[in-house]
Enzyme design. Structure first.
Site, PDB file in Angstrom:
ATOM      1  CB  SER A 127      -0.880  -0.026   1.250  1.00 43.81           C
ATOM      2  OG  SER A 127      -1.382   1.248   1.537  1.00 43.81           O
ATOM      3  CD  GLU A 129      -2.475   5.229   4.309  1.00 44.02           C
ATOM      4  OE1 GLU A 129      -1.919   5.590   5.353  1.00 44.02           O
ATOM      5  OE2 GLU A 129      -3.283   5.941   3.686  1.00 44.02           O
ATOM      6  CE1 TYR A 151      -4.046  -1.726   5.363  1.00 40.62           C
ATOM      7  CE2 TYR A 151      -3.054   0.329   4.648  1.00 40.62           C
ATOM      8  CZ  TYR A 151      -3.653  -0.880   4.355  1.00 40.62           C
ATOM      9  OH  TYR A 151      -3.838  -1.234   3.033  1.00 40.62           O
ATOM     10  CB  THR A 192     -14.367   7.178  -1.817  1.00 31.69           C
ATOM     11  OG1 THR A 192     -14.081   5.857  -1.359  1.00 31.69           O
ATOM     12  CG2 THR A 192     -13.095   7.903  -2.184  1.00 31.69           C
ATOM     13  CD  GLU A 284      -4.182  12.609   7.020  1.00 29.15           C
ATOM     14  OE1 GLU A 284      -3.740  11.602   6.420  1.00 29.15           O
ATOM     15  OE2 GLU A 284      -5.392  12.785   7.235  1.00 29.15           O
TER      16      GLU A 284
HETATM   17  P1  NAP Z   1     -11.302  -4.927   1.863  1.00 31.72           P
HETATM   18  O1  NAP Z   1     -12.482  -4.645   1.004  1.00 31.72           O
HETATM   19  O2  NAP Z   1     -11.279  -4.355   3.239  1.00 31.72           O
HETATM   20  O3  NAP Z   1     -11.138  -6.509   1.985  1.00 31.72           O
HETATM   21  C1  NAP Z   1     -10.320  -7.100   2.947  1.00 31.72           C
HETATM   22  C2  NAP Z   1     -10.476  -8.595   2.850  1.00 31.72           C
HETATM   23  O4  NAP Z   1      -9.611  -9.208   3.832  1.00 31.72           O
HETATM   24  C3  NAP Z   1     -11.895  -9.093   3.140  1.00 31.72           C
HETATM   25  O5  NAP Z   1     -12.220 -10.080   2.190  1.00 31.72           O
HETATM   26  C4  NAP Z   1     -11.764  -9.727   4.521  1.00 31.72           C
HETATM   27  O6  NAP Z   1     -12.641 -10.804   4.725  1.00 31.72           O
HETATM   28  C5  NAP Z   1     -10.336 -10.266   4.428  1.00 31.72           C
HETATM   29  N1  NAP Z   1      -9.784 -10.607   5.737  1.00 31.72           N
HETATM   30  C6  NAP Z   1      -9.783  -9.839   6.862  1.00 31.72           C
HETATM   31  N2  NAP Z   1      -9.233 -10.528   7.874  1.00 31.72           N
HETATM   32  C7  NAP Z   1      -8.868 -11.744   7.403  1.00 31.72           C
HETATM   33  C8  NAP Z   1      -8.277 -12.890   7.972  1.00 31.72           C
HETATM   34  N3  NAP Z   1      -7.952 -12.947   9.269  1.00 31.72           N
HETATM   35  N4  NAP Z   1      -8.045 -13.967   7.177  1.00 31.72           N
HETATM   36  C9  NAP Z   1      -8.412 -13.947   5.872  1.00 31.72           C
HETATM   37  N5  NAP Z   1      -9.003 -12.891   5.266  1.00 31.72           N
HETATM   38  C10 NAP Z   1      -9.226 -11.805   6.034  1.00 31.72           C
HETATM   39  O7  NAP Z   1      -9.950  -4.466   1.144  1.00 31.72           O
HETATM   40  P2  NAP Z   1      -9.696  -4.128  -0.405  1.00 31.72           P
HETATM   41  O8  NAP Z   1      -9.980  -2.701  -0.623  1.00 31.72           O
HETATM   42  O9  NAP Z   1     -10.343  -5.150  -1.249  1.00 31.72           O
HETATM   43  O10 NAP Z   1      -8.111  -4.276  -0.487  1.00 31.72           O
HETATM   44  C11 NAP Z   1      -7.506  -5.524  -0.797  1.00 31.72           C
HETATM   45  C12 NAP Z   1      -6.089  -5.510  -0.271  1.00 31.72           C
HETATM   46  O11 NAP Z   1      -5.357  -4.449  -0.868  1.00 31.72           O
HETATM   47  C13 NAP Z   1      -5.975  -5.303   1.238  1.00 31.72           C
HETATM   48  O12 NAP Z   1      -4.879  -6.049   1.702  1.00 31.72           O
HETATM   49  C14 NAP Z   1      -5.694  -3.823   1.361  1.00 31.72           C
HETATM   50  O13 NAP Z   1      -5.027  -3.526   2.557  1.00 31.72           O
HETATM   51  C15 NAP Z   1      -4.832  -3.613   0.136  1.00 31.72           C
HETATM   52  N6  NAP Z   1      -4.846  -2.261  -0.406  1.00 31.72           N
HETATM   53  C16 NAP Z   1      -6.035  -1.669  -0.714  1.00 31.72           C
HETATM   54  C17 NAP Z   1      -6.036  -0.399  -1.245  1.00 31.72           C
HETATM   55  C18 NAP Z   1      -7.338   0.289  -1.611  1.00 31.72           C
HETATM   56  O14 NAP Z   1      -7.319   1.498  -1.830  1.00 31.72           O
HETATM   57  N7  NAP Z   1      -8.435  -0.439  -1.731  1.00 31.72           N
HETATM   58  C19 NAP Z   1      -4.835   0.266  -1.498  1.00 31.72           C
HETATM   59  C20 NAP Z   1      -3.634  -0.388  -1.208  1.00 31.72           C
HETATM   60  C21 NAP Z   1      -3.650  -1.656  -0.671  1.00 31.72           C
HETATM   61  P3  NAP Z   1     -13.969 -10.721   5.652  1.00 31.72           P
HETATM   62  O15 NAP Z   1     -15.099 -10.627   4.686  1.00 31.72           O
HETATM   63  O16 NAP Z   1     -13.971 -12.002   6.392  1.00 31.72           O
HETATM   64  O17 NAP Z   1     -13.845  -9.537   6.538  1.00 31.72           O
END
Ligand code: NAP
Length: 332
Positions: A127, A129, A151, A192, A284
């Protein structure tokens, strides 16, 4: 038929990536945690061919078990506690899932491949971040990290573990350093979606205002559908590497409000937005803007959805969802 295992299949990116891989002819396996996870029906509706496996990033043996059943050619580790705000309140859990979870899945893969980690391609969802208190602008692959939240710290651990397994065990492991990406599938807790949902509800007369944190915060926001394409492209290269994925543009929360409210015909939103110190971050991040020129040159990747188009599609989708919910409520 290539086979892929996705952790975080119930999340925003998991759904887009699962759809993309299924359309490309992959047999797609998704890891789901917990008993009767309420998001399973959404996953099965969006990706009908999906095979769901039980497992948790806190449980090494469940990860080894999932790899044994899926026998994947590619593993995408998207599972995480991904909401930065929550990571201060649940720092230990964030460290365990978002950080240690990466080590566990890499270990599971090392055990599953009996040490020949080059056999299975691995993607880690890193990320922007990690850049936090930024050392240079725009940020690129070589920019040093200075995370500003539990995070960001956990993601930095996961990033370096991914690089370390590549260097130690010859793993085909890539870390995608993705800047914020959004869609109508974004969780309601993210700013958002909080804005687009509130704008839809205000336009329909279902709520009066929305409380937000710092309106001057700026982010580099892209469309999630574009970003999962980049994940897949990284794993199709001859050699594993790390890539920044970003639009290279930055917009403030104020601009997000301008575009979202004007979509429903409201040009002056000042009486509809309040600022609440509870939503300010304890520390921040600075101005995050990504330089994705390496991804453009080596992967041929470019974003296709503009900021305005992204906000419009999110507002339009929330208007539909809220209208349906309101008409159901009036029938009850
Ligand atoms: P998200 O919608 O919050 O999805 C997170 C996923 O992780 C959910 O399916 C959740 O499952 C699962 N999870 C949580 N705890 C877990 C555990 N203990 N074991 C297995 N699965 C678990 O995130 P996203 O936006 O799709 O992002 C996907 C990835 O990219 C994440 O790692 C995020 O940190 C990273 N990322 C996202 C962004 C962004 O802007 N979206 C940017 C950079 C990086 P449950 O349904 O069980 O909660």
């Amino acid at each position: 038929m290539p086979r892929a295992l996705i952790t975080g299949i119930t999340g925003q990116d998991g759904l887009y990536l699962g759809e993309l891989l299924a359309a490309k002819g992959y047999e797609v396996f998704g890891l789901v945690r917990g008993q009767s996870n309420p998001k399973i029906s959404t996953v099965e509706r969006i990706i009908p061919s999906i095979e769901l496996l039980e497992g948790d990033l806190r449980d090494l043996s469940s990860l080894i078990g999932a790899l044994e059943i899926a026998q994947p050619d590619e593993v995408y580790n998207l599972g995480a506690i991904s909401f930065v705000g929550l990571s201060w309140k649940q720092a230990e859990l964030t460290g365990d899932i978002t950080g240690m979870g990466v080590l566990r899945i890499l270990e599971a893969l090392r055990i599953h491949t009996q040490g020949d980690m080059s056999k299975v391609r691995f993607y880690q969802a890193s990320s922007s971040e990690m850049f936090g208190k930024v050392r240079e602008t725009p940020q690129r692959e070589s920019t040093p990290f200075h995370p500003r939240s539990p995070y960001g710290v956990a993601k930095t651990f996961g990033h370096y573990m991914t690089v370390n397994y590549r260097e130690s065990y010859d793993a085909f492991a890539c870390s995608g350093i993705l800047f914020n990406h959004e869609s109508e599938r974004r969780g309601h807790e993210f700013v958002t979606r909080k804005v687009t949902r509130a704008v839809a509800r205000i336009a329909l007369g279902l709520q009066a205002s929305v409380a937000l944190g710092n309106l001057d915060s700026r982010r580099d926001w892209g469309f999630a559908g574009d970003y999962v394409e980049a994940m897949w492209k990284m794993l199709q290269q001859d050699t594993p590497d790390d890539f920044v994925i970003a639009t290279g543009e930055t917009h403030s929360i104020g601009e997000l409000l301008d575009v979202a409210f004007s979509r429903v015909g409201i040009n002056d939103w000042s009486s509809k937005v309040t600022q609440d110190p509870r939503f300010f971050r304890p520390a921040e991040v600075d101005l995050l803007i990504g330089d994705a020129s390496k991804a453009a040159d080596e992967l041929g990747w470019k974003p296709t959805v503009t900021f305005e188009q992204l906000v419009h599609r999110m507002v339009d989708s929330d208007l539909k969802i809220e209208k349906i919910a309101a008409s159901r409520a009036s029938e009850d």
